[in-house]
Design a protein around this motif. Structure first.
Motif, PDB file in Angstrom:
ATOM      1  N   GLY A 133      -7.038  -4.236  -9.703  1.00  0.00           N
ATOM      2  CA  GLY A 133      -6.797  -5.422  -8.864  1.00  0.00           C
ATOM      3  C   GLY A 133      -6.271  -5.041  -7.491  1.00  0.00           C
ATOM      4  O   GLY A 133      -6.731  -5.564  -6.470  1.00  0.00           O
ATOM      5  N   ASN A 134      -5.327  -4.113  -7.453  1.00  0.00           N
ATOM      6  CA  ASN A 134      -4.770  -3.680  -6.165  1.00  0.00           C
ATOM      7  C   ASN A 134      -5.858  -3.064  -5.287  1.00  0.00           C
ATOM      8  O   ASN A 134      -5.913  -3.322  -4.087  1.00  0.00           O
ATOM      9  N   THR A 135      -6.726  -2.270  -5.917  1.00  0.00           N
ATOM     10  CA  THR A 135      -7.800  -1.625  -5.152  1.00  0.00           C
ATOM     11  C   THR A 135      -8.731  -2.683  -4.556  1.00  0.00           C
ATOM     12  O   THR A 135      -9.097  -2.611  -3.374  1.00  0.00           O
ATOM     13  N   VAL A 136      -9.094  -3.672  -5.384  1.00  0.00           N
ATOM     14  CA  VAL A 136      -9.966  -4.750  -4.890  1.00  0.00           C
ATOM     15  C   VAL A 136      -9.300  -5.469  -3.717  1.00  0.00           C
ATOM     16  O   VAL A 136      -9.941  -5.732  -2.684  1.00  0.00           O
ATOM     17  N   MET A 137      -8.009  -5.754  -3.844  1.00  0.00           N
ATOM     18  CA  MET A 137      -7.291  -6.477  -2.791  1.00  0.00           C
ATOM     19  C   MET A 137      -7.201  -5.666  -1.500  1.00  0.00           C
ATOM     20  O   MET A 137      -7.359  -6.206  -0.396  1.00  0.00           O
ATOM     21  N   VAL A 138      -6.956  -4.367  -1.636  1.00  0.00           N
ATOM     22  CA  VAL A 138      -6.838  -3.512  -0.438  1.00  0.00           C
ATOM     23  C   VAL A 138      -8.198  -3.375   0.251  1.00  0.00           C
ATOM     24  O   VAL A 138      -8.311  -3.521   1.479  1.00  0.00           O
ATOM     25  N   VAL A 139      -9.241  -3.137  -0.544  1.00  0.00           N
ATOM     26  CA  VAL A 139     -10.582  -2.968   0.036  1.00  0.00           C
ATOM     27  C   VAL A 139     -11.034  -4.262   0.711  1.00  0.00           C
ATOM     28  O   VAL A 139     -11.480  -4.265   1.865  1.00  0.00           O
ATOM     29  N   SER A 140     -10.878  -5.393  -0.015  1.00  0.00           N
ATOM     30  CA  SER A 140     -11.344  -6.662   0.571  1.00  0.00           C
ATOM     31  C   SER A 140     -10.476  -7.059   1.764  1.00  0.00           C
ATOM     32  O   SER A 140     -10.994  -7.493   2.800  1.00  0.00           O
ATOM     33  N   GLY A 141      -9.162  -6.868   1.638  1.00  0.00           N
ATOM     34  CA  GLY A 141      -8.272  -7.217   2.756  1.00  0.00           C
ATOM     35  C   GLY A 141      -8.577  -6.378   3.985  1.00  0.00           C
ATOM     36  O   GLY A 141      -8.606  -6.891   5.116  1.00  0.00           O
ATOM     37  N   SER A 142      -8.857  -5.096   3.775  1.00  0.00           N
ATOM     38  CA  SER A 142      -9.141  -4.234   4.926  1.00  0.00           C
ATOM     39  C   SER A 142     -10.481  -4.595   5.568  1.00  0.00           C
ATOM     40  O   SER A 142     -10.684  -4.389   6.759  1.00  0.00           O
ATOM     41  N   SER A 143     -11.398  -5.158   4.769  1.00  0.00           N
ATOM     42  CA  SER A 143     -12.688  -5.547   5.364  1.00  0.00           C
ATOM     43  C   SER A 143     -12.536  -6.774   6.272  1.00  0.00           C
ATOM     44  O   SER A 143     -13.364  -7.001   7.155  1.00  0.00           O
ATOM     45  N   PHE A 144     -11.474  -7.577   6.049  1.00  0.00           N
ATOM     46  CA  PHE A 144     -11.219  -8.705   6.977  1.00  0.00           C
ATOM     47  C   PHE A 144     -10.606  -8.177   8.271  1.00  0.00           C
ATOM     48  O   PHE A 144     -10.870  -8.670   9.353  1.00  0.00           O
ATOM     49  N   LEU A 145      -9.743  -7.154   8.111  1.00  0.00           N
ATOM     50  CA  LEU A 145      -9.042  -6.616   9.283  1.00  0.00           C
ATOM     51  C   LEU A 145      -9.936  -5.695  10.114  1.00  0.00           C
ATOM     52  O   LEU A 145      -9.857  -5.677  11.341  1.00  0.00           O
ATOM     53  N   PHE A 146     -10.752  -4.900   9.421  1.00  0.00           N
ATOM     54  CA  PHE A 146     -11.578  -3.902  10.119  1.00  0.00           C
ATOM     55  C   PHE A 146     -13.055  -4.067   9.739  1.00  0.00           C
ATOM     56  O   PHE A 146     -13.653  -3.175   9.130  1.00  0.00           O
ATOM     57  N   PRO A 147     -13.676  -5.196  10.101  1.00  0.00           N
ATOM     58  CA  PRO A 147     -15.081  -5.407   9.700  1.00  0.00           C
ATOM     59  C   PRO A 147     -16.038  -4.375  10.308  1.00  0.00           C
ATOM     60  O   PRO A 147     -16.994  -3.940   9.654  1.00  0.00           O
ATOM     61  N   GLU A 148     -15.749  -3.957  11.539  1.00  0.00           N
ATOM     62  CA  GLU A 148     -16.656  -2.985  12.193  1.00  0.00           C
ATOM     63  C   GLU A 148     -16.641  -1.654  11.450  1.00  0.00           C
ATOM     64  O   GLU A 148     -17.674  -1.006  11.285  1.00  0.00           O
ATOM     65  N   LEU A 149     -15.443  -1.265  11.030  1.00  0.00           N
ATOM     66  CA  LEU A 149     -15.303   0.002  10.315  1.00  0.00           C
ATOM     67  C   LEU A 149     -16.144   0.008   9.045  1.00  0.00           C
ATOM     68  O   LEU A 149     -16.892   0.953   8.775  1.00  0.00           O
ATOM     69  N   TRP A 150     -16.050  -1.098   8.267  1.00  0.00           N
ATOM     70  CA  TRP A 150     -16.819  -1.194   7.019  1.00  0.00           C
ATOM     71  C   TRP A 150     -18.314  -1.254   7.308  1.00  0.00           C
ATOM     72  O   TRP A 150     -19.112  -0.695   6.550  1.00  0.00           O
ATOM     73  N   ILE A 152       0.843  -1.206   0.000  1.00  0.00           N
ATOM     74  CA  ILE A 152       0.000   0.000   0.000  1.00  0.00           C
ATOM     75  C   ILE A 152       0.879   1.258   0.000  1.00  0.00           C
ATOM     76  O   ILE A 152       0.603   2.227  -0.718  1.00  0.00           O
ATOM     77  N   VAL A 153       1.965   1.223   0.780  1.00  0.00           N
ATOM     78  CA  VAL A 153       2.902   2.353   0.804  1.00  0.00           C
ATOM     79  C   VAL A 153       3.462   2.585  -0.609  1.00  0.00           C
ATOM     80  O   VAL A 153       3.551   3.721  -1.080  1.00  0.00           O
ATOM     81  N   SER A 154       3.795   1.490  -1.280  1.00  0.00           N
ATOM     82  CA  SER A 154       4.323   1.593  -2.648  1.00  0.00           C
ATOM     83  C   SER A 154       3.288   2.218  -3.592  1.00  0.00           C
ATOM     84  O   SER A 154       3.625   3.031  -4.456  1.00  0.00           O
ATOM     85  N   MET A 155       2.008   1.849  -3.408  1.00  0.00           N
ATOM     86  CA  MET A 155       0.936   2.427  -4.244  1.00  0.00           C
ATOM     87  C   MET A 155       0.827   3.936  -4.019  1.00  0.00           C
ATOM     88  O   MET A 155       0.705   4.713  -4.972  1.00  0.00           O
ATOM     89  N   ILE A 156       0.883   4.336  -2.737  1.00  0.00           N
ATOM     90  CA  ILE A 156       0.778   5.775  -2.417  1.00  0.00           C
ATOM     91  C   ILE A 156       1.983   6.526  -3.002  1.00  0.00           C
ATOM     92  O   ILE A 156       1.847   7.604  -3.591  1.00  0.00           O
ATOM     93  N   TYR A 157       3.152   5.918  -2.855  1.00  0.00           N
ATOM     94  CA  TYR A 157       4.391   6.485  -3.398  1.00  0.00           C
ATOM     95  C   TYR A 157       4.236   6.692  -4.914  1.00  0.00           C
ATOM     96  O   TYR A 157       4.602   7.733  -5.470  1.00  0.00           O
ATOM     97  N   HIS A 181     -11.377 -11.539  -2.653  1.00  0.00           N
ATOM     98  CA  HIS A 181      -9.945 -11.526  -2.315  1.00  0.00           C
ATOM     99  C   HIS A 181      -9.176 -12.686  -2.970  1.00  0.00           C
ATOM    100  O   HIS A 181      -8.230 -12.439  -3.716  1.00  0.00           O
ATOM    101  N   PRO A 182      -9.582 -13.940  -2.752  1.00  0.00           N
ATOM    102  CA  PRO A 182      -8.811 -15.027  -3.381  1.00  0.00           C
ATOM    103  C   PRO A 182      -8.947 -15.078  -4.897  1.00  0.00           C
ATOM    104  O   PRO A 182      -8.000 -15.424  -5.593  1.00  0.00           O
ATOM    105  N   HIS A 183     -10.130 -14.731  -5.422  1.00  0.00           N
ATOM    106  CA  HIS A 183     -10.314 -14.846  -6.864  1.00  0.00           C
ATOM    107  C   HIS A 183      -9.598 -13.733  -7.624  1.00  0.00           C
ATOM    108  O   HIS A 183      -9.086 -13.948  -8.719  1.00  0.00           O
ATOM    109  N   GLU A 184      -9.558 -12.546  -7.046  1.00  0.00           N
ATOM    110  CA  GLU A 184      -8.783 -11.462  -7.671  1.00  0.00           C
ATOM    111  C   GLU A 184      -7.289 -11.817  -7.612  1.00  0.00           C
ATOM    112  O   GLU A 184      -6.532 -11.534  -8.542  1.00  0.00           O
ATOM    113  N   ALA A 185      -6.892 -12.450  -6.504  1.00  0.00           N
ATOM    114  CA  ALA A 185      -5.486 -12.872  -6.373  1.00  0.00           C
ATOM    115  C   ALA A 185      -5.133 -13.878  -7.473  1.00  0.00           C
ATOM    116  O   ALA A 185      -4.071 -13.784  -8.095  1.00  0.00           O
ATOM    117  N   LEU A 186      -6.044 -14.799  -7.737  1.00  0.00           N
ATOM    118  CA  LEU A 186      -5.802 -15.807  -8.776  1.00  0.00           C
ATOM    119  C   LEU A 186      -5.709 -15.150 -10.156  1.00  0.00           C
ATOM    120  O   LEU A 186      -4.840 -15.484 -10.965  1.00  0.00           O
TER     121      LEU A 186
END
Lengths: 309, 40
Positions: A188-205, A115-120, A225-230
């Motif tokens: 793809g990166n956006t999908v991965m970040v959004v879906s990954g963050s929903s696992f980490l912060f479900p209450e926030l979403w 994510i840092v690399s994406m922002i950079y 998350h897994p299908h976009e990864a594939l």
């Protein structure tokens, strides 16, 4: 060589932006005039250093590519045994790393680096464009932004590969294929970040989304998350790696991601419009091209076709 | 016409190619795992 209207416009814009003087302009025009009409003759005859001859990517872009590719490989490598942690093959993987809970920590830490690399990257291209606009050297055709010309290039390139056209289209710094790849990766990166963050912060979403959506959100993200990864894995392994390792002229490896430079041969074949800018910006390249044309007897005015092999 | 690679450049380029090849095997394994996943 009689330049197409597009190529002429690119050349004129570049000379204007670089404030080219009368002497240099004359030199460039003379050189372009003596280029053979058949571009294939040019890129088949120029001498190229496989490590690259012409500047293409800044050190920032190279660092971002390096960060993205290392984190991508590690994320895909750790993600699979997390998703299938109960499988017989996943257990040894997780045990080596210290158990599935440790694999998860590693996976999330690497995700933060990505994510840092994406922002950079976003900062680099935004500030770079702003700086060029201020300096009066911005040209949208030189960016990754898709243009109608890319649709035409795509069609003409297909015609070339189907044997219906003699030469490849005159493409710019980023061709249609690279633009598709870039935006597919961004999506793809956006999908991965959004879906990954929903696992980490479900209450926030759950707080952000309307109740009717929130109830399905987690399920949707668990599928995404897994299908976009594939999908990303398939694109990288069977498209990107073909283009940069196995394609004719690139084997065994294209060095641009390390040196930031592209070979002369590649630039003329796939990015001819950018090569015209190189002729404007680099007097040394004009000299190299002129020497090659003379030594290979390819000067258009001699009327001779076919270079030495 | 490409100038030939120096020995150290060959080591770098073919090592990268080998890494890519190995990683593609991992990719193929991942595809098999996901396509045969009973959870769908």
């Amino acid at each position: 060589m009689k330049l197409s209207r597009e190529a002429r416009d690119v050349l004129e814009t570049s000379m204007l932006q670089n404030r080219v003087g009368a002497k240099d302009r004359d030199e460039i025009e003379t050189l372009v005039a003596i280029l053979p009409d058949d571009r294939v003759l040019l890129y088949k005859n120029v001498v190229s250093n496989p490590l690259g001859d012409l500047y293409r990517y800044s050190i920032h872009i190279r660092i971002q590519h390096m960060l993205t590719f290392v984190t991508f490989l590690m994320l895909a490598f750790t993600g699979l045994p997390i998703h299938f942690f109960e499988s017989f093959w996943a257990e040894p993987f997780n045990q080596v790393l210290g158990g599935v809970s440790v694999t998860r920590i590693i996976h999330r830490t690497i995700a933060v680096i990505m994510i840092v690399s994406m922002i950079y990257h976003v900062l680099t291209i935004t500030l770079g464009s702003w700086w060029r606009m201020r300096a009066g050297t911005f040209d949208i055709r030189r960016t990754i932004i898709p243009l109608w010309k890319d649709v035409r290039d795509f069609r003409e390139d297909l015609q070339y590969f189907a044997g219906k056209r003699k030469t490849r289209p005159e493409m710019d710094k980023f061709n249609y294929k690279q633009k598709i790849h870039y935006f597919a990766a961004a999506f793809g990166n956006t999908v991965m970040v959004v879906s990954g963050s929903s696992f980490l912060f479900p209450e926030l979403w759950a707080m952000i989304l309307p109740t009717s959506v929130a109830s399905h959100w987690q399920e949707l993200m668990r599928l995404s998350h897994p299908h976009e990864a594939l999908l990303a894995l398939l694109v990288i392994a069977f498209w990107h790696w073909y283009n940069v390792h196995l394609a004719p002229g690139r084997f065994p490896m294209q060095w641009t991601f390390l040196t930031g430079k592209i070979t002369r041969e590649h630039q003329i074949e796939e990015h001819f419009l950018e090569y015209l800018r190189n002729l404007v910006e680099q007097p040394a390249e004009r000299k190299a091209l002129q020497d090659m044309l003379e030594s290979r007897e390819l000067l258009a005015e001699t009327g001779r076709k076919g270079g030495k092999s | 016409m490409m100038t030939p690679l120096k020995p150290w450049q060959k080591v770098v380029a073919y090592s990268a190619l080998a890494l890519v090849g190995l990683w593609t095997l991992w990719g193929l394994f991942a595809i098999w795992v996901m396509l045969t996943d009973p959870r769908g």
